[in-house]
Design a protein around this motif. Sequence first.
Motif: not given
Length: 75
Positions: A1-4, A6-10, A13-18
């Motif tokens: 569940x933690x990976x899920x 972390x994937x949302x955070x990634x 942070x790295x794609x949609x807010x670029x």
Amino acid sequence: MKDFFLAIEDLFVNVLFAPFDALAVLELDNWWSANILSWVFVVIAMVAFVYWMLQLKEHSKNNEEDKSVTSHSYL
């Protein structure tokens, strides 16, 4: 569940807010480049307001609106 999560955070942070990170870099260089997006939105809002007022004037001129006072019997 933690990976899920972390994937949302990634994703955010790295794609949609670029694009916003790119705008933040422009802000440091020059006032005009920092505020151009705001001015674009202001111009779009002004054009939309004028269009809306012209449409209201046209409908008012054609007497398309029901202006009867019978909608509220208590008046």
